[in-house]
Every structure is written in structure tokens, then in C-alpha cells.
Design an enzyme around this catalytic site. Sequence first.
Site, short mmCIF file in Angstrom:
data_model
loop_
_atom_site.label_atom_id
_atom_site.label_comp_id
_atom_site.label_asym_id
_atom_site.label_seq_id
_atom_site.Cartn_x
_atom_site.Cartn_y
_atom_site.Cartn_z
CG ASP A 35 36.73 71.36 29.67
OD1 ASP A 35 35.73 71.25 30.40
OD2 ASP A 35 37.08 70.48 28.85
CB CYS A 59 23.83 54.36 33.37
SG CYS A 59 24.44 54.64 35.05
#
Length: 419
Positions: free
Chosen positions: A176, A373
Site C-alpha cells: 500500500d 471540495c
Amino acid sequence: MSAVLSAVENKLFSLPLPVRLILPDGQTLGVPGADVCLTIKDRATLASLAAGQVGVLGEDYVEGKFDVDGSMRDLMRLAAAILPGSPIDAARIGRLTELIRRLVSVWRHSIERDARQIQFHYDLSDDFYALWLDPRRVYSCAYFRSPDMSVAQAQEAKLDHICRKLRLSPGERFLDVGAGWGGLLLWAAEQYGVDATGITLSKNQHAYVNRLIQEKGLSGRVRMELLDYRKLDESQPYDKVASIGMFEHVGRALLESYFSKLRRLVRPGGLVLNHGITAGGVDNTELGAGMGEFIEKYIFPGGELTHISHVLERMTEGGLEDVDIENLRPHYARTLWAWSDALEARLPEARQILKGPEGERSLRAYRMYLAGCAMGFEHGWLGLHQVLAQPRTHGRHDELDLPSDLSYPWRRDYMYGHR
């Protein structure tokens, strides 16, 4: 009355909901008892209001040049209404400017600068992020499988969605890249039985995830390293690689080398999943009307947007073949509104965590950032794409038979079926 004040007053009558302005001299404009009231402390703010420079207005709010009484959702409705045009069109650039930005992109994304920029954002305060994120602290777009899901449920659905796409299996080596507070890293280890490695540049995240690994008894097969992706060892490629909400920090000029690095980190026939924010316009690296500058200054220094078409070009040049593409834009709008609402509900606690004048500036910045956002994703100015890819093959003819070194099947049944 000045021309600026006259322009502001005219604009008030065209807004989608009632607004009241209190000017520095005590004069009021607009509707008494309006849903949103702005107390202006600096007359320069009026010029930005008249011009629809919402990013500059965001800076003015952070710097205490005006206050807001009303919900952030209503405030964003007003922000969208006063824009002079699309922030995508406003941010388009010419070829010379593009060349200059490319050179700047290379300069600003050294290993040392990237570490400082990541720590500026993610090391603000773990306790602050915990106020408005889900219990797993998954700081990326959730996946709402059903309309009634909470954000915590949708984040778990997203983690599982990624693991299904990657076809994770017990014993596989999983990487990851940009593992955050460990949500995906730990989910993959606990739910799918993989041997998991995560990296981050955030000192806070590194310490937090290593504590969780110890508490959960996973130290034998899960590890979190404080490491730049460019320094990852390529000698033992992984079976599967994920990069979630990280490539926005890479720099547009470095995307080809970034994807090339991911290709070298995954075994032949393995899978890579890249999940990240993309530009709504083909040519812009940020939003116009001052919004890009606001994000750069207060939230994500060094962040750069790229349209999905450019992402796929750089991915191909880096030696990866895209095999599945999904746009989660509506999911991120809903995720961001959930975060914004959660922060708004806990403002007194946030002020106890982020103390003093600098803390108040940070809190004001995050209030604008989350709601702004959310508005950007709602309007399609931003996108969120998951791209599943594999190392490019050369002359193979047996992919459909799913040989042992090739993970991706030619259908989506495995991804959307019930476990």
C-alpha cells in the site's frame, strides 16, 4: 456608493438564497434574517466578492477578514453562484506556461520537499482528523453501495471494493503506497489474509499504524515504513499494489516515472490499483478563480491535478496496461459533505485541539477546504478515478485462461458479486 459596493449589491439580488452583509462601518446590505450573513472586516474582501474570486475569499476567511454565520452548504451554494465562469476554463494554460509548470513540478517534488509537504498536511493533528473521519480514519473517497450507508460503512465498502478489484488472496504480498492511517493495510491483512506492507511520509501516521499493528497482533505479517515510494526495494516484487489518494502528491511531471516504479514493484501478471483525484478539465492542473492557490497555500502544498486522459497516457508510458476504470466522483462529493458536516458539528472540540491563532487559521482553512471540495466534485470540476492495471504483456495469447501469473479476468463478476 463605490462601483465595487454597487456591484456587490447588484449581485446580492441574483443569488439562489437570501444573504446579508455587514460592512466594516456597520452598514448592512441584503435581507435581514437571511440564511447566510457575512460580517466583512476588510473592504478589500468586497472586490473579491464582486469579481467572484472564491479562492481569494477563502483566503480572506482564513485570515479573519470576514466571518460567516450560516451553514457551509449554503455558503458553497453562494460560492458557486458568484463564479464568473467555469473554474476549469479559468485555469487553462498555454504551451509556454505548461512548460514552465513542468519544470516547476520537477523542482518542487524532490524527496525532501515531498516529505515536508506531506507532513505539513497529515501531521497537523491526529486528534483533529479523528473528529470528522470514520473510526478507521480512512481519508479518501468512500464507496456508497446503498443510499442509506453511513460514511463509516461506505469506507469499509470502499476498502472491500479495492480488495476485490485486486483479487487479494491469503498469503499474497501486498503493498500500500501512501497507506495513511492504515485503513486499507489492516483491512487487507485481517479480511483477506495477505502479507501487507505500507509506506507513508507522515510521522504521525507511521507511529499510529505501528501501534495498531502491535495491538492487533499483526506484527508478523503487517509492517508500516516511513519511506518515500522512490526508495522502495524492487528486488522482491509484490503480488498486488495499491496507491490510494497518493498520486496527487507525485507531481504531473513525474507521473511516468511514478507508474514505471509501480510496474517494477509488481510481479509479472500482478495487479496495481491507482485511486486518486483527477482534473475535470483536460488542460488544467488546478482550479481557477483562486481555488487552486487556496489549496496550495493552506491544505496541500505541491498537489497537482491531472485529467484522466493524461493519467492513462503516463500509465501506458510507464509500462502498465489499464484493465478497469471507474469514476467515483459522486461518491467523493457525498464523502466530503459527510466530513464537512461532521467537522461543523464539532467545532468547539476542534478549537480545543487546534489552539491559538494558528490553530484557528487551520480550522477556518479546513472548513473551507472540505465544503469547497464537496462543491467541486458536485459540479464536476474534479473527478476521482480508480484505475486497475497490470504490467503490459508482449505477445501473450492465453490471458482468457487465467494462467497462474496473470490475475485479471475478462469480466467484472468477481468484483460485484456478494461474498
